[in-house]
Enzyme design. Structure first.
Site, PDB file in Angstrom:
ATOM      1  N   SER A  75     -13.249 -42.886 -15.268  1.00 58.99           N
ATOM      2  CA  SER A  75     -14.201 -41.994 -15.024  1.00 58.99           C
ATOM      3  C   SER A  75     -14.845 -41.960 -14.846  1.00 58.99           C
ATOM      4  O   SER A  75     -15.652 -42.452 -15.659  1.00 58.99           O
ATOM      5  CB  SER A  75     -13.372 -41.527 -13.174  1.00 58.99           C
ATOM      6  OG  SER A  75     -13.654 -41.220 -12.789  1.00 58.99           O
TER       7      SER A  75
ATOM      8  N   ARG B 197     -14.116 -32.062  -2.002  1.00 58.51           N
ATOM      9  CA  ARG B 197     -12.472 -32.763  -2.701  1.00 58.51           C
ATOM     10  C   ARG B 197     -12.586 -32.992  -2.178  1.00 58.51           C
ATOM     11  O   ARG B 197     -11.493 -34.753  -2.362  1.00 58.51           O
ATOM     12  CB  ARG B 197     -12.285 -31.366  -3.058  1.00 58.51           C
ATOM     13  CG  ARG B 197     -11.039 -31.469  -3.960  1.00 58.51           C
ATOM     14  CD  ARG B 197     -11.272 -33.263  -5.156  1.00 58.51           C
ATOM     15  NE  ARG B 197     -10.265 -32.443  -6.396  1.00 58.51           N
ATOM     16  CZ  ARG B 197     -10.049 -32.666  -7.438  1.00 58.51           C
ATOM     17  NH1 ARG B 197     -11.115 -33.541  -7.626  1.00 58.51           N
ATOM     18  NH2 ARG B 197      -8.604 -33.156  -8.031  1.00 58.51           N
TER      19      ARG B 197
ATOM     20  N   ASP C 109      -7.350 -49.494  -6.939  1.00 55.78           N
ATOM     21  CA  ASP C 109      -9.493 -48.129  -7.165  1.00 55.78           C
ATOM     22  C   ASP C 109     -10.417 -48.484  -6.138  1.00 55.78           C
ATOM     23  O   ASP C 109     -10.829 -49.848  -6.386  1.00 55.78           O
ATOM     24  CB  ASP C 109      -9.522 -48.379  -8.646  1.00 55.78           C
ATOM     25  CG  ASP C 109     -10.492 -47.512  -8.790  1.00 55.78           C
ATOM     26  OD1 ASP C 109     -10.599 -46.737  -7.275  1.00 55.78           O
ATOM     27  OD2 ASP C 109     -10.489 -47.058  -9.764  1.00 55.78           O
TER      28      ASP C 109
ATOM     29  N   HIS D 136      -7.942 -45.009  -7.413  1.00 57.16           N
ATOM     30  CA  HIS D 136      -8.812 -44.336  -8.355  1.00 57.16           C
ATOM     31  C   HIS D 136      -7.409 -43.354  -9.722  1.00 57.16           C
ATOM     32  O   HIS D 136      -7.994 -43.938 -10.662  1.00 57.16           O
ATOM     33  CB  HIS D 136      -9.388 -44.059  -8.127  1.00 57.16           C
ATOM     34  CG  HIS D 136     -10.311 -43.382  -9.219  1.00 57.16           C
ATOM     35  ND1 HIS D 136     -10.576 -44.049 -10.516  1.00 57.16           N
ATOM     36  CD2 HIS D 136     -10.327 -42.386  -9.339  1.00 57.16           C
ATOM     37  CE1 HIS D 136     -11.812 -43.222 -10.920  1.00 57.16           C
ATOM     38  NE2 HIS D 136     -12.186 -42.005 -10.158  1.00 57.16           N
ATOM     39  N   ASP D 137      -6.923 -42.922  -9.158  1.00 53.34           N
ATOM     40  CA  ASP D 137      -5.650 -41.773  -9.893  1.00 53.34           C
ATOM     41  C   ASP D 137      -4.773 -42.344 -10.399  1.00 53.34           C
ATOM     42  O   ASP D 137      -4.205 -41.595 -11.240  1.00 53.34           O
ATOM     43  CB  ASP D 137      -5.132 -41.094  -8.748  1.00 53.34           C
ATOM     44  CG  ASP D 137      -5.963 -39.300  -8.379  1.00 53.34           C
ATOM     45  OD1 ASP D 137      -6.837 -39.368  -8.999  1.00 53.34           O
ATOM     46  OD2 ASP D 137      -5.878 -38.811  -7.516  1.00 53.34           O
TER      47      ASP D 137
END
Ligand SMILES: CC(=O)SCCNC(=O)CCNC(=O)[C@H](O)C(C)(C)COP(=O)(O)OP(=O)(O)OC[C@H]1O[C@@H](n2cnc3c(N)ncnc32)[C@H](O)[C@@H]1OP(=O)(O)O
Ligand SMILES: N[C@@H](CCO)C(=O)O
EC number: 2.3.1.31
Length: 411
Positions: free
Chosen positions: A181, A256, A349, A379-380
């Site tokens: 990332s 967030r 992702d 993505h995580d």
């Protein structure tokens, strides 16, 4: 692993990461136990950093941690670069002032993919961050916090600070520079800036990342920046002296929540939470859906551990990222990379789609074919799918051994 039909997460329970770990432990990982000595966080004063914008950031301090021993010939050094809200604490129990145990503990440790019995692993906290390296909360030369006066910085400025750290550590080459990332953005700049600075970069592994921040990524970041700046407690960035730590926690939490949605997948959120209400709440009478509670949790958790100004500064540094700037474009820049290159993407992702990693793999001469991590979690995935990521990284490093003498052999 599938999350289809799994409704356990309507209330907190074992996470995807817990289940992945239980299902397929990564060899060598989990070697860190509570009570083990914590890798010491150290600090290097790297002096002034000349910024791409033309300004100078004086008196820069870089916080970092290390694991393992540097070989006498310096041949076994590995640099790990963290993502947006990560820090230098890769592995081992939380130490004083650290928010949690290491965020990549499955990847780093004795016998782990980044084997600390073999490699000297270094992880710095990024320039502009809030975990020990100079950032907006640091003290400016006038004795007050930088706050809203902290300058705009770019990915290249961050790497410039890491290059100075490397010199101070007496390291003249990295066997591998790896990160995901935002960390991957710096990995790619390292591939070019390192050799220009006389530091050999023998291997790079950019993960879930891009050579050039896209319009879509800028678009997702924009409301996050806006949420913080719209919080009246942001005060133009000068909130550090506010009574009772009255900072822009609400704005940071909303930022967030937006970001976290992009870190996961639509399928996961739908199958995992669907339209379930949260606990005893009734969404029809002002209560929340479970997915809203989940995002509230992640927003609140970050607001408790991260500085809103750093979030702004780091997000804007990511928007600046363009490997091709002043290098004749992205393809021309990728073509100049001489390090062994392994690009990895997570297949689901939606923030850093695999096409971006494919561009890296296609553009770097002699790069390994793109490696795809299969994940339901988007993505995580780089923080969850260690059973896949670990062997990919380990075999890339093993390929380096096949071509060169044993690290640390001195021959
Ligand atoms: C390099 C770096 O990026 S370092 C920074 C990495 N760490 C982070 O980003 C911190 C944020 N955490 C995460 O993003 C994720 O937890 C990951 C990627 C680390 C792991 O993913 P997963 O294992 O799938 O965790 P998941 O997304 O389900 O989150 C679990 C949390 O949500 C909570 N939760 C789950 N459902 C709900 C709900 N309905 N309501 C409220 N909270 C909920 C769990 O209790 C758990 O809380 P905890 O983390 O405080 O123990
Ligand atoms: N969870 C990661 C995602 C960004 O890559 C972080 O907060 O840094």
């Amino acid at each position: 692993m599938t999350v289809a039909g799994d409704r356990r997460y309507a209330t907190p329970g074992p996470t995807a990461r817990d289940r992945a770990r239980a299902a397929a432990p990564v060899p060598g990982s989990g070697a860190w136990r509570d009570g083990d000595p914590v890798a010491a966080r150290r600090f290097a004063d790297v002096g002034a950093v000349e910024l791409e914008s033309g300004g100078v950031l004086p008196d820069v301090r870089v916080a970092y941690e290390t694991w393992g021993e540097l070989a006498p010939d310096g041949s076994n050094a590995v640099l790990v670069l963290h993502a947006l809200t990560g820090d230098a604490h890769l592995a081992g129990p939380a130490g004083p002032g650290q928010h949690s145990a290491g965020w990549w503990e499955q990847m780093v440790g004795p016998g782990a993919p980044l084997d600390t019995d073999r490699y000297f692993v270094v992880a710095p906290n990024v320039l502009g961050g809030c975990q020990g390296t100079t950032g907006p909360a640091s003290t400016a030369p006038d004795g007050r916090p930088w706050g809203g006066r902290f300058p705009r910085i770019t990915t290249r400025d961050q790497v410039a600070a890491e290059i100075e750290l490397t010199r101070q550590l007496g390291i003249d080459g990295w066997e591998l520079v790896i990160g995901a990332s935002m960390g991957g953005l710096r990995v790619l700049e390292w591939a070019l800036m390192g050799p220009e600075a006389g530091i050999e970069v023998r291997g790079v592994a950019p993960i879930a990342t891009t050579a050039q921040t896209s319009g879509d990524q800028i678009a997702w970041a924009h409301p996050q920046l806006g949420a913080i700046r719209a919080d009246p407690r942001w005060r133009g960035g000068d909130y550090y002296d506010a009574p009772d730590g009255d900072g822009p926690h609400a704005g940071l939490a909303v930022a967030r929540q937006i970001a976290h949605t992009t870190y996961r997948t639509a399928v996961e959120l739908d199958e995992r939470f669907g339209r379930l209400p949260q606990g005893g709440e009734d969404p029809m009478t002002g209560g929340r859906y479970a997915v809203q509670s989940y995002l509230d949790h992640h927003g609140d958790k970050l607001a408790r551990r991260f500085d809103a100004n750093s979030y702004l500064v780091l997000t804007e540094s990511m928007l600046s990222h363009d490997l091709g700037r002043d290098r004749g474009g992205v393809e021309a820049a990728l073509a100049q990379i001489t390090a062994r290159t392994l690009a990895v993407a997570v297949d689901s992702d939606r923030l850093y789609p695999p096409e971006q990693a494919r561009r890296i793999a296609a553009g770097v001469p002699g790069a390994e074919p793109l490696r795809l991590v299969r994940s339901d979690f988007g993505h995580d995935g780089f923080l969850i799918e260690f059973d896949q990521l670990g062997p990919i990284v380990a075999s890339f490093l093993a390929g380096a051994h096949a071509r060169s003498p044993e690290p640390g052999s001195g021959s």
